[in-house]
Design a protein around this motif. Structure first.
Motif, PDB file in Angstrom:
ATOM      1  N   LEU A  64       0.826  -1.213   0.000  1.00 38.13           N
ATOM      2  CA  LEU A  64       0.000   0.000   0.000  1.00 38.13           C
ATOM      3  C   LEU A  64       0.859   1.261   0.000  1.00 38.13           C
ATOM      4  O   LEU A  64       0.534   2.239  -0.673  1.00 38.13           O
ATOM      5  CB  LEU A  64      -0.950  -0.014   1.208  1.00 38.13           C
ATOM      6  CG  LEU A  64      -2.030  -1.109   1.153  1.00 38.13           C
ATOM      7  CD1 LEU A  64      -2.748  -1.228   2.493  1.00 38.13           C
ATOM      8  CD2 LEU A  64      -3.031  -0.839   0.031  1.00 38.13           C
ATOM      9  N   ASP A 305      -9.206   7.105  -2.014  1.00 34.10           N
ATOM     10  CA  ASP A 305      -9.624   7.950  -0.885  1.00 34.10           C
ATOM     11  C   ASP A 305      -9.299   7.265   0.439  1.00 34.10           C
ATOM     12  O   ASP A 305      -8.897   7.906   1.407  1.00 34.10           O
ATOM     13  CB  ASP A 305     -11.130   8.246  -0.951  1.00 34.10           C
ATOM     14  CG  ASP A 305     -11.502   9.049  -2.195  1.00 34.10           C
ATOM     15  OD1 ASP A 305     -10.645   9.822  -2.664  1.00 34.10           O
ATOM     16  OD2 ASP A 305     -12.620   8.882  -2.700  1.00 34.10           O
ATOM     17  N   LEU A 307      -6.918   5.134   0.833  1.00 34.56           N
ATOM     18  CA  LEU A 307      -5.458   5.150   0.912  1.00 34.56           C
ATOM     19  C   LEU A 307      -4.937   6.476   1.471  1.00 34.56           C
ATOM     20  O   LEU A 307      -3.918   6.522   2.173  1.00 34.56           O
ATOM     21  CB  LEU A 307      -4.881   4.912  -0.495  1.00 34.56           C
ATOM     22  CG  LEU A 307      -3.387   4.630  -0.629  1.00 34.56           C
ATOM     23  CD1 LEU A 307      -3.045   3.260  -0.045  1.00 34.56           C
ATOM     24  CD2 LEU A 307      -2.955   4.681  -2.103  1.00 34.56           C
ATOM     25  N   ALA A 308      -5.652   7.551   1.150  1.00 35.80           N
ATOM     26  CA  ALA A 308      -5.193   8.880   1.562  1.00 35.80           C
ATOM     27  C   ALA A 308      -5.362   9.130   3.060  1.00 35.80           C
ATOM     28  O   ALA A 308      -4.769  10.058   3.607  1.00 35.80           O
ATOM     29  CB  ALA A 308      -5.944   9.958   0.771  1.00 35.80           C
ATOM     30  N   GLU A 310      -4.515   8.249   6.650  1.00 30.85           N
ATOM     31  CA  GLU A 310      -3.422   7.476   7.255  1.00 30.85           C
ATOM     32  C   GLU A 310      -3.918   6.472   8.292  1.00 30.85           C
ATOM     33  O   GLU A 310      -3.266   5.449   8.513  1.00 30.85           O
ATOM     34  CB  GLU A 310      -2.376   8.419   7.865  1.00 30.85           C
ATOM     35  CG  GLU A 310      -1.547   9.117   6.794  1.00 30.85           C
ATOM     36  CD  GLU A 310      -0.567  10.124   7.376  1.00 30.85           C
ATOM     37  OE1 GLU A 310       0.121   9.750   8.350  1.00 30.85           O
ATOM     38  OE2 GLU A 310      -0.511  11.254   6.868  1.00 30.85           O
ATOM     39  N   ARG A 313      -6.223   3.807   6.034  1.00 27.66           N
ATOM     40  CA  ARG A 313      -5.477   3.067   5.011  1.00 27.66           C
ATOM     41  C   ARG A 313      -5.397   1.582   5.307  1.00 27.66           C
ATOM     42  O   ARG A 313      -5.494   0.741   4.407  1.00 27.66           O
ATOM     43  CB  ARG A 313      -4.068   3.662   4.902  1.00 27.66           C
ATOM     44  CG  ARG A 313      -3.179   3.008   3.864  1.00 27.66           C
ATOM     45  CD  ARG A 313      -1.804   3.678   3.793  1.00 27.66           C
ATOM     46  NE  ARG A 313      -1.905   5.084   3.392  1.00 27.66           N
ATOM     47  CZ  ARG A 313      -0.931   5.983   3.588  1.00 27.66           C
ATOM     48  NH1 ARG A 313       0.200   5.620   4.181  1.00 27.66           N
ATOM     49  NH2 ARG A 313      -1.097   7.233   3.208  1.00 27.66           N
TER      50      ARG A 313
END
Ligand code: SF4
Lengths: 476, 210
Positions: A64, A305, A307-308, A310, A313
């Protein structure tokens, strides 16, 4: 009965309706407790489970954190092996790509292997609009499709149906879709499975186009991996001339070697078997063996989104084993449909609001569909800290939204905590897990709460106090 | 359309990962492989037999010289008349049987559907999980022939048995189409009652040659 989740009520209403359905509660309880027991037995066989779990988590984190690198590597490897790679930013793009690819073959029918990604994008409905019929071939998905129903569990999507209902569905609908149910069909599982075999046999043997998902996609080699039980996956992946696989961008693993971890973690966590009956792997196309024309559709649809964020994720580490559903006291009582998405249970409660946002009442209520007991984290083979993400998302719901959303959110929390007996036993059972969950200190609205105690240990009272305090804070 | 999507998605991925330090390489994310290579150091064949039996496969353990006899017996018990075999199946394996063995030379699916069974070898077998892996290599043929017939008889040589999943993954070639088989096809989709045999071969019989 509706085949889609659109227009679902928020979690508390849907959950309350489900808890009044005795059949559903009975089926769910039997299913979750049976699979949970099998899982525990085969997991305890491996004394290095903690090390496998840590490796699984780390491999997914590596993927990731460098997803762009691995996506490009995968594309190159698939292309080099004779496959074609397509990219879809959202459901509409993915559906358009698949529709175009099917049309190019001149066919109007496709066979499908169970795939959560294609359910998420509602591919069957999109294909139907284009005049293409998609046949689900997994037994449970067939039951759901024929019954114009929705899946309620990741692993056993028709678990809300009993054998008599399934017989009724087969008798009533199979003829419309193809080979009818045999006369005098009994409700024995063996007879029902045989009816499904006969119903689908011609479809498999004559299919020209198949649509699948994948459990894993290996960036290094371009290899796709599908785990299954019935052999419908092998049929779809082997016999047709064209294969289209719709795969979320989070399904990647860096190397072939990494499968040595996931092929141990996934079957044991999922079906509670040492190994599932069939696993197929393929790389591009192989002359003379299987589909000559292979297309991989890489799907974003909100994943970037997730993934963004923290904290959020880690949700993308999920390998869809469903262990968190089977252990969850809220899922057991509410059932899968209450979560209003193809991703039910604890993983759905964190994934759906991140993929779709929290603008609808249903999606805003999902982060509250939990007692934060922490059992889901303990069983998760890739160590997703679901309680941490839930609390994080609650903070976001409260920050961003007005009173309507907050009201339904509190409704969900109230449902979860409302009946003391509802969760009492589960809370005690989850006690074992507490020592395993690290103490957390959360920013935002959760801070006052987590400063004093472990999240899984929250008694009902303090949760309500916290809510009451939040309500006043908003008014001022 | 999808060309634009590729750039948009990759740009979104990179933007989403703004917190990852610029110089960080994938290998900088530590993956500790503290798990064991194999869970058993004991007798592998016995373990494999145990696991396969647990999946309700029919298993025979015979000296290598008696494979033909074991195959012939199995086919006879099953009442098989015509089987399909990969073109390079060792002829000695089926030499003691009177069944008609049709070599697969790109047979149509309907023809595969018309035979009573299939006999193949394998690439390897995993003792710990009771898994047989086919890789379309020697004595295995293409994937369809071990899928469409309702009965699969598989010959496993003792030297093909590995202990556990990591050894299997290390030996297998991802460039070949692989099928991992752990017992006959099965479903638990109806009230969690396990039913063996849905779409894949409903009977898996294994002859282990020592
Ligand atoms: S969150 Fe973890 S336990 Fe739940 S389905 Fe995903 S991998 Fe399995």
């Amino acid at each position: 009965m509706s085949g889609t989740f659109v227009g679902m009520p928020a979690f508390p209403e849907a959950a309350s309706a489900a808890t009044q359905n005795a059949q559903l509660r009975h089926n769910l309880r039997k299913a979750t407790h049976t699979i949970r027991g099998k899982r525990a037995a085969v997991v305890s066989e491996l004394d290095d489970w903690a090390e496998l779990r840590a490796a699984g988590k780390a491999i997914k984190d590596r993927t990731l954190r460098h997803l762009d690198v691995y996506l490009e590597q995968l594309e190159e490897a698939v292309t080099a092996a004779g496959g074609h790679v397509h990219w879809a930013a959202d459901a509409a793009e993915a559906n358009a790509i698949v529709t175009r690819l099917v049309r190019a073959t001149g066919e109007t029918e496709v066979v499908k292997v169970k795939s959560m990604a294609t359910q998420e994008i509602e591919l069957n409905e999109a294909l139907a609009e284009a005049g293409i019929t998609a046949y689900e071939t997994d037994l449970a998905e067939l039951i759901v499709q024929l019954g114009e129903d929705r899946p309620s569990h990741i692993l056993v999507p028709a678990i809300h149906r009993n054998r008599a209902e399934i017989r009724e569905i087969f008798n009533r609908t199979m003829a419309e879709w193809g080979v009818p149910a045999p006369a005098n069909l009994s409700d024995e599982p063996r007879a029902l499975a045989e009816a499904a075999r006969v119903h689908l046999r011609d479809k498999f043997l004559n299919a020209k186009v198949a649509v699948s998902g994948a459990n894993f996609a290996v960036a290094e080699t371009g290899t796709l991996v599908v785990l299954e039980s019935e052999g419908n996956g092998r049929m779809c992946l082997t016999l047709p001339e064209t294969l289209i696989s719709v795969v979320g961008i989070e399904k990647l693993v860096p190397t072939w070697q990494d499968l040595e971890v996931f092929m141990q973690l996934l079957p044991r966590s999922s079906t509670g078997e040492r190994m599932n009956p069939y696993t197929s792997t393929w790389t591009g196309s192989t002359p003379g063996d299987g589909p000559g024309d292979f297309h991989l559709v890489l799907l974003d649809n909100g994943r970037t989104d997730v993934l963004a964020d923290e904290v959020g994720r880690q949700s993308l580490r999920c390998i869809r084993c469903s262990a968190c559903l089977n252990i969850c006291p809220v899922y057991e009582r509410a059932g899968g449909h209450a979560y209003g998405s193809v991703y039910p249970g604890p993983i759905g409660a964190i994934l759906t609001p991140q993929l779709r946002g929290t603008s609808s009442e249903l999606d805003a209520s999902l982060p509250y569909a939990s007692s934060l007991c922490g059992a889901c984290y303990e069983v998760c083979p890739v160590a997703i800290d679901i309680p941490e993400v839930l609390v994080h998302l609650r903070g976001k719901v409260v920050e961003g939204k007005g009173t309507t959303v907050e009201r339904v959110a509190m409704g969900a929390a109230g449902w979860v905590l409302g009946d003391e007996k509802r969760l009492g036993l589960a809370q005690r059972a989850a006690g074992k897990a507490r020592g395993l969950v690290p103490k957390r200190h959360l920013p935002g609205p959760g801070a006052a709460w987590t400063d004093t105690r472990d999240i899984p240990d929250i008694p009902e009272e303090s949760f309500r106090d916290w809510w009451a305090g939040r309500g006043r804070g908003q008014q001022r | 359309m999808s060309d634009g999507a590729r750039e948009r998605i990759l740009a979104k991925v990179r933007a989403a990962l703004a917190d990852v330090p610029r110089g960080e390489e994938p290998e900088d994310v530590v993956v500790t492989r503290g798990y064991v290579r194999a869970h058993t150091g004991g007798e592998l064949i016995g373990l494999l037999v145990d696991r396969l039996t647990d999946y309700r496969a029919v298993v025979h353990r015979v000296p290598a010289a008696e494979v033909a006899e074991a195959v012939a017996q199995a086919l006879k018990r099953r009442g098989v008349r015509r089987i399909v075999v990969p073109p390079d199946l060792p002829t000695r394996w089926t030499a003691a049987s009177s069944v008609v063995a049709v070599a697969d030379e790109a047979l149509a699916v309907a023809e595969l559907d018309g035979v009573d069974g299939v006999v193949t070898g394998c690439a390897l077998a995993v003792a710990e999980t009771g898994t047989i892996v086919l890789d379309a290599g020697v004595a295995q043929g293409r994937r369809a022939i071990s899928l469409v017939p309702d009965y699969h008889l598989c010959v496993v040589r003792a030297d093909q048995v590995v202990g556990d999943v990591p050894d299997a993954v290390a030996l297998l070639d991802p460039g070949r189409p692989l099928t991992w088989i752990s017992g006959p096809s099965a479903t638990s989709d109806i009230e969690l009652d396990r039913v063996e045999g849905v779409h894949g071969p409903r009977t898996l019989e294994v002859v282990i040659a020592e």
